[in-house]
Write a protein that holds these residues in place. Sequence first.
Motif, PDB file in Angstrom:
ATOM      1  N   VAL A  13      59.430  65.636  46.517  1.00  0.00           N
ATOM      2  CA  VAL A  13      58.488  65.736  45.401  1.00  0.00           C
ATOM      3  C   VAL A  13      58.967  64.848  44.275  1.00  0.00           C
ATOM      4  N   PRO A  14      58.115  63.967  43.752  1.00  0.00           N
ATOM      5  CA  PRO A  14      58.545  63.093  42.668  1.00  0.00           C
ATOM      6  C   PRO A  14      59.048  63.896  41.484  1.00  0.00           C
ATOM      7  N   SER A  15      60.080  63.388  40.843  1.00  0.00           N
ATOM      8  CA  SER A  15      60.650  64.073  39.697  1.00  0.00           C
ATOM      9  C   SER A  15      59.679  64.019  38.531  1.00  0.00           C
ATOM     10  N   SER A  16      59.720  65.044  37.703  1.00  0.00           N
ATOM     11  CA  SER A  16      58.864  65.069  36.518  1.00  0.00           C
ATOM     12  C   SER A  16      59.487  64.294  35.375  1.00  0.00           C
ATOM     13  N   ARG A  17      60.730  63.870  35.524  1.00  0.00           N
ATOM     14  CA  ARG A  17      61.398  63.121  34.460  1.00  0.00           C
ATOM     15  C   ARG A  17      61.909  61.809  35.036  1.00  0.00           C
ATOM     16  N   ASP A  42      56.605  53.009  32.334  1.00  0.00           N
ATOM     17  CA  ASP A  42      56.131  54.376  32.521  1.00  0.00           C
ATOM     18  C   ASP A  42      57.224  55.352  32.117  1.00  0.00           C
ATOM     19  N   ASN A  43      56.813  56.422  31.431  1.00  0.00           N
ATOM     20  CA  ASN A  43      57.752  57.461  31.028  1.00  0.00           C
ATOM     21  C   ASN A  43      57.272  58.790  31.589  1.00  0.00           C
ATOM     22  N   SER A  44      57.867  59.204  32.717  1.00  0.00           N
ATOM     23  CA  SER A  44      57.546  60.477  33.366  1.00  0.00           C
ATOM     24  C   SER A  44      56.073  60.604  33.699  1.00  0.00           C
ATOM     25  N   VAL A 109      59.143  47.527  23.983  1.00  0.00           N
ATOM     26  CA  VAL A 109      58.612  48.787  23.472  1.00  0.00           C
ATOM     27  C   VAL A 109      59.757  49.588  22.859  1.00  0.00           C
ATOM     28  N   ALA A 110      59.454  50.211  21.728  1.00  0.00           N
ATOM     29  CA  ALA A 110      60.450  51.076  21.083  1.00  0.00           C
ATOM     30  C   ALA A 110      60.474  52.413  21.817  1.00  0.00           C
ATOM     31  N   HIS A 111      61.602  52.743  22.379  1.00  0.00           N
ATOM     32  CA  HIS A 111      61.693  53.984  23.143  1.00  0.00           C
ATOM     33  C   HIS A 111      63.155  54.428  23.196  1.00  0.00           C
ATOM     34  N   ASP A 112      63.411  55.650  22.785  1.00  0.00           N
ATOM     35  CA  ASP A 112      64.772  56.184  22.772  1.00  0.00           C
ATOM     36  C   ASP A 112      65.054  56.852  24.119  1.00  0.00           C
ATOM     37  N   LEU A 113      65.869  56.202  24.944  1.00  0.00           N
ATOM     38  CA  LEU A 113      66.155  56.751  26.280  1.00  0.00           C
ATOM     39  C   LEU A 113      66.912  58.075  26.219  1.00  0.00           C
ATOM     40  N   SER A 114      67.666  58.288  25.141  1.00  0.00           N
ATOM     41  CA  SER A 114      68.464  59.521  25.067  1.00  0.00           C
ATOM     42  C   SER A 114      67.586  60.758  24.977  1.00  0.00           C
ATOM     43  N   THR A 115      66.306  60.617  24.558  1.00  0.00           N
ATOM     44  CA  THR A 115      65.416  61.768  24.462  1.00  0.00           C
ATOM     45  C   THR A 115      64.780  62.107  25.793  1.00  0.00           C
ATOM     46  N   SER A 116      64.759  61.135  26.702  1.00  0.00           N
ATOM     47  CA  SER A 116      64.111  61.382  27.993  1.00  0.00           C
ATOM     48  C   SER A 116      65.082  61.434  29.159  1.00  0.00           C
ATOM     49  N   LEU A 117      66.271  60.883  28.987  1.00  0.00           N
ATOM     50  CA  LEU A 117      67.282  60.888  30.062  1.00  0.00           C
ATOM     51  C   LEU A 117      68.552  61.515  29.525  1.00  0.00           C
ATOM     52  N   GLU A 118      68.722  62.817  29.716  1.00  0.00           N
ATOM     53  CA  GLU A 118      69.894  63.520  29.193  1.00  0.00           C
ATOM     54  C   GLU A 118      70.651  64.325  30.249  1.00  0.00           C
ATOM     55  N   PRO A 119      70.502  64.053  31.518  1.00  0.00           N
ATOM     56  CA  PRO A 119      71.207  64.870  32.515  1.00  0.00           C
ATOM     57  C   PRO A 119      72.640  64.379  32.717  1.00  0.00           C
ATOM     58  N   LYS A 120      73.353  65.089  33.602  1.00  0.00           N
ATOM     59  CA  LYS A 120      74.724  64.679  33.916  1.00  0.00           C
ATOM     60  C   LYS A 120      74.747  63.421  34.771  1.00  0.00           C
ATOM     61  N   ALA A 121      73.725  63.253  35.620  1.00  0.00           N
ATOM     62  CA  ALA A 121      73.709  62.093  36.510  1.00  0.00           C
ATOM     63  C   ALA A 121      72.349  61.412  36.434  1.00  0.00           C
TER      64      ALA A 121
END
Length: 531
Positions: A13-17, A42-44, A109-121
């Motif tokens: 199943v495709p990830s939601s993030r 694309d963002n999620s 594009v202005a986009h803060d990756l830290s708000t959308s990608l915060e997992p351990k891996a």
Amino acid sequence: MYWNVENPLESQVPSSRFLAVELDTKCNPEVEDLDDNHIGIDNSSLISISSVSAGFYDPEDGNMYGFNLTSTKPMQVWVDYDSKHTILSVTIAPYSSSTTKPSRPLLSVAHDLSTSLEPKAVYAGFSSATDTANKHYILGWSFRLNGEAAALNYSALSLMTIQESSAQQFLTHGRPHSYKTLICKVLLPIVAVAILVSAALFSVYMKRRLQARRTELEWQREYGPPSFTYKELLAATNGFNDKMLLGRGGFGSVYRGVLPVSKQMVAIKRVSPESRQGMNEFMSEIVILGHLRHRNLVQLLGHCRHKQQLLLVYDYMPNGSLDSYLHTPHRNNTKLCWAQRFHIIKGIASGLFYLHEDWEQVVIHRDIKTSNVLLDDEMNARLGDFGLARSHDHGADAHTTHLAGTYGYIAPELARLGKATKATDVFAFGVLMMEVACAKRPIWGNTVNGDPLTLADWVLTTWRARSITDTVDPRLDAYVEEEIELVLKLGLLCSHPSPNSRPHMRRIMQYLERNASLPADLQPDALLSSD
């Protein structure tokens, strides 16, 4: 390219993030429809947060040019993220060996990756989906965190022509060619090239095997066949186990071993294969020590040369080195009495006399010192380690032209000229005699001016000021005073600054056996002069 925060192997199943840079090729390749031929971010979601028609800014004129993603022409894509300003940029350009990155990105594009990608891996990779006959090939990619990714090695992308040809076949007339055509035009040439490369590699391998065999035969003609197999020596040392290690030296390690058939105890020197000097030592020991037979020389039993492994096998000396008895006070709670020390000195002198005058050639040892004197089970001295030794005919000069030996045992003329002679061996033996009597290192302290204090200078100074026997090892409870005076004075005479004033080994043997007396005029001042 996508960044996914979940392991793609765990679920279908495709990830939601996720964050994706899409290269959309949903268009007819024969029609320049740049609306469907676009680059997006694309963002999620499959709906792009920003997109633009595929194209590039020419580095030379700065103009924007469209680029059809289904043209089958190779291209290069750069994806950069500026974490300081939170800007994600995408740049593309047609590929060639001289491709340079356009200074202006196609999409930012202005986009803060830290708000959308915060997992351990976080997983980075590629994904593709199509309902047409489009085929996509990734010839190379480079990725780096915190900096600019390394440039691609364009010369390594030689498969491009094959990939282009294959892609062209699939895209001709909007339908794929038959598999037979693909096999004939693409796969068969690849198989042919693979066969040719394999044949070339096999030829190189066989040539190397043949050269190795020739080298082995030449080695055996020069130095004789190996006396032991590597398997035998491996078994004798339990696989060169550290528990069997006797010591390490400049050229390798020495192990204790038990030969599997005869059960004989041996010492096995494993010469370091990385050392060119170790190879020279290995050959010197075989050529010289392998032909010597004397009760006061360590016996070389044989050798083994296995690939890069160089091994020498000797008689095992259970009592170790003379050095350990003189300078390790509590070794096995054993100390050498004077009778044993005098016996050891005479044994070394006998071995040196054999090397210098009694063998068919003259052998210059070049590294006489207490650590190279080994003691057998009856405390007899055996001179060993002939790795630096050189031989020459009687009446000829030695051919040594570089300095060799151990600091403290090196004669003055050897330090100046680098030429070893019988006299330089005699100098080292003189230092060794004083070391045995005094139990002090050849360089054992400093003068009042901070200069190194040599053992010979200290013995000579003590003799001039008081009595020469004041230098005797205080651990000696009893000794024959005439013998110890003889050893100390003879040691000074052997280490005389002038090589012409040093006695030959035949004369030294006569002194030690009391068949001749030291010169009557031997006084401290006479030992200070040099030619």
